[in-house]
Enzyme design. Structure first.
Site, mmCIF file in Angstrom:
data_model
loop_
_atom_site.group_PDB
_atom_site.id
_atom_site.type_symbol
_atom_site.label_atom_id
_atom_site.label_comp_id
_atom_site.label_asym_id
_atom_site.label_seq_id
_atom_site.Cartn_x
_atom_site.Cartn_y
_atom_site.Cartn_z
ATOM 1 N N ASN A 41 45.841 43.164 35.062
ATOM 2 C CA ASN A 41 46.673 43.684 36.158
ATOM 3 C C ASN A 41 46.831 45.198 36.042
ATOM 4 O O ASN A 41 46.857 45.916 37.050
ATOM 5 C CB ASN A 41 48.056 43.028 36.137
ATOM 6 C CG ASN A 41 47.978 41.530 36.368
ATOM 7 O OD1 ASN A 41 47.025 41.037 36.976
ATOM 8 N ND2 ASN A 41 48.969 40.795 35.887
ATOM 9 N N GLY A 249 55.747 43.916 36.680
ATOM 10 C CA GLY A 249 55.922 44.785 35.513
ATOM 11 C C GLY A 249 54.625 45.501 35.143
ATOM 12 O O GLY A 249 54.626 46.687 34.789
ATOM 13 N N ASP A 250 53.518 44.780 35.243
ATOM 14 C CA ASP A 250 52.217 45.375 34.907
ATOM 15 C C ASP A 250 51.864 46.482 35.902
ATOM 16 O O ASP A 250 51.348 47.542 35.528
ATOM 17 C CB ASP A 250 51.107 44.308 34.935
ATOM 18 C CG ASP A 250 51.520 43.058 34.184
ATOM 19 O OD1 ASP A 250 52.263 43.197 33.200
ATOM 20 O OD2 ASP A 250 51.121 41.961 34.594
ATOM 21 N N ALA A 251 52.153 46.207 37.174
ATOM 22 C CA ALA A 251 51.850 47.200 38.211
ATOM 23 C C ALA A 251 52.760 48.420 38.060
ATOM 24 O O ALA A 251 52.339 49.561 38.307
ATOM 25 C CB ALA A 251 52.020 46.580 39.597
ATOM 26 N N ALA A 254 51.276 50.429 35.115
ATOM 27 C CA ALA A 254 49.995 51.069 35.438
ATOM 28 C C ALA A 254 50.171 52.190 36.459
ATOM 29 O O ALA A 254 49.535 53.251 36.344
ATOM 30 C CB ALA A 254 49.016 50.032 35.978
#
Ligand SMILES: O=P(O)(O)OC[C@@]1(O)O[C@H](CO)[C@@H](O)[C@@H]1O
Length: 306
Positions: A41, A249-251, A254
């Site tokens: 992700n 959370g991953d987005a 990043a």
């Protein structure tokens, strides 16, 4: 080159149901199947913002093949193939709320772990390794130490987004950035965040333990970023709906890195992008298409608080 490491990738299956009862057949609809896992992700979101990265991880069976093929359309993938079947994680939206059902995943035998460490040793172009997500069964948390020690020997930086208690020890290896949420901060470091003063003090203690930078996400209460000198707070974006919090959370991580890695002074725009991107992802199944990020960014307020 930035590399992302996902030790336990997954196909995410997002489904919706109007009921959830053990006494009935619970028919579901709107199935969306996507190649995921936390580091993947991160790579997909970085790519959306024009930052290249390469995906590393363990993949097996029909699901592993699907992930490697589909992810490969977006980013380069250097897979270590395993014998088991890469997990399928279920995210079920119901009128009462979301059920998140991650599976333990396929075991990764020690020989395969060594293959990945050998692959890491051979990567001469690594500038940063982003390590995300849970460990597969049969993996000892010391695998994180082994991987990080290789990265440090190369003079590269590393980012940790893991919820394993071993983060308490790994932080002493001086990660460039860690991204805990409030639950992880409480579970791993025993820090409860009830106020801005709590957050600032807890961030200070994370720096003392070794973290160079910290992005602390608090869901609806926004996020704090601390670089050891100053602390900023960003409000959550004002969204009109939530479908699934998976991948948000991953987005967030990043999209923050997509600006800040190249310009460490760009904290305010990076936090604004992070909050808007995370919010947009919660409105979609999986990562979605990031279509409303610019509009959501107008509702985010960032200010230096310490
Ligand atoms: O079990 P982990 O590795 O902690 O989390 C895995 C996972 O739930 O995290 C991502 C969302 O953050 C999903 O794409 C994936 O299924």
């Amino acid at each position: 080159m930035i590399y992302t490491l996902t030790t336990n990738p997954a196909i995410d299956m997002n489904i919706t149901s109007d009921t959830l009862s053990h006494d009935h057949i619970n028919r579901t609809r709107d199935a969306v199947y996507t190649p995921n896992g936390k580091g993947l992700n991160v790579s997909f979101t970085l790519k959306h913002y024009g930052v290249d990265s390469t995906i590393l991880g363990f993949f097996g069976g029909f699901s592993g093949e699907f992930i490697v093929r589909e992810a490969g359309r977006i980013c380069p993938v250097k897979p270590i193939e395993i014998d088991g079947i890469t997990r399928i994680n279920v995210f079920l939206s119901t009128p009462e709320g979301e059920f998140v059902m991650p599976n333990a995943g396929a075991p990764v035998p020690r020989t395969k772990q060594e293959e990945l460490l050998e692959l890491l040793r051979g990567l001469d172009d690594m500038s940063c390794l982003i390590v995300s997500g849970s460990l597969s069964p049969e993996m000892d948390p010391s695998f994180y130490d082994e991987a990080i020690d290789i990265v440090r020997e190369k003079g590269a930086e590393f980012v940790l987004d893991i919820s394993h208690a071993h983060l308490r020890e790994l932080i002493e290896k001086k990660p460039l950035l860690i991204k805990p949420n409030d639950d992880e901060l409480a579970d791993i470091f025993g820090e409860a965040i009830e106020s801005r003063a709590d957050a600032v003090a807890a961030l200070g203690r994370l720096h003392e333990r070794g973290a160079q930078n910290v992005l602390l996400t608090l869901g609806g209460d926004g996020a704090y970023f601390s670089n050891g000198e100053h602390v900023w707070h960003a409000s959550a974006a004002e969204k009109d709906s939530i479908l699934s919090t998976a991948c948000a959370g991953d987005a967030t991580l990043a999209s923050f890195l997509s600006l800040w890695l190249a310009d460490r002074g760009a904290v305010e725009p990076a936090l604004t992008r992070a909050m808007a991107t995370g919010a947009n992802v919660t409105m979609c199944a999986g990562l979605g298409d990031f279509a409303r990020v610019d509009e959501l960014a107008k509702t985010v307020h960032v200010k230096q608080v310490a």
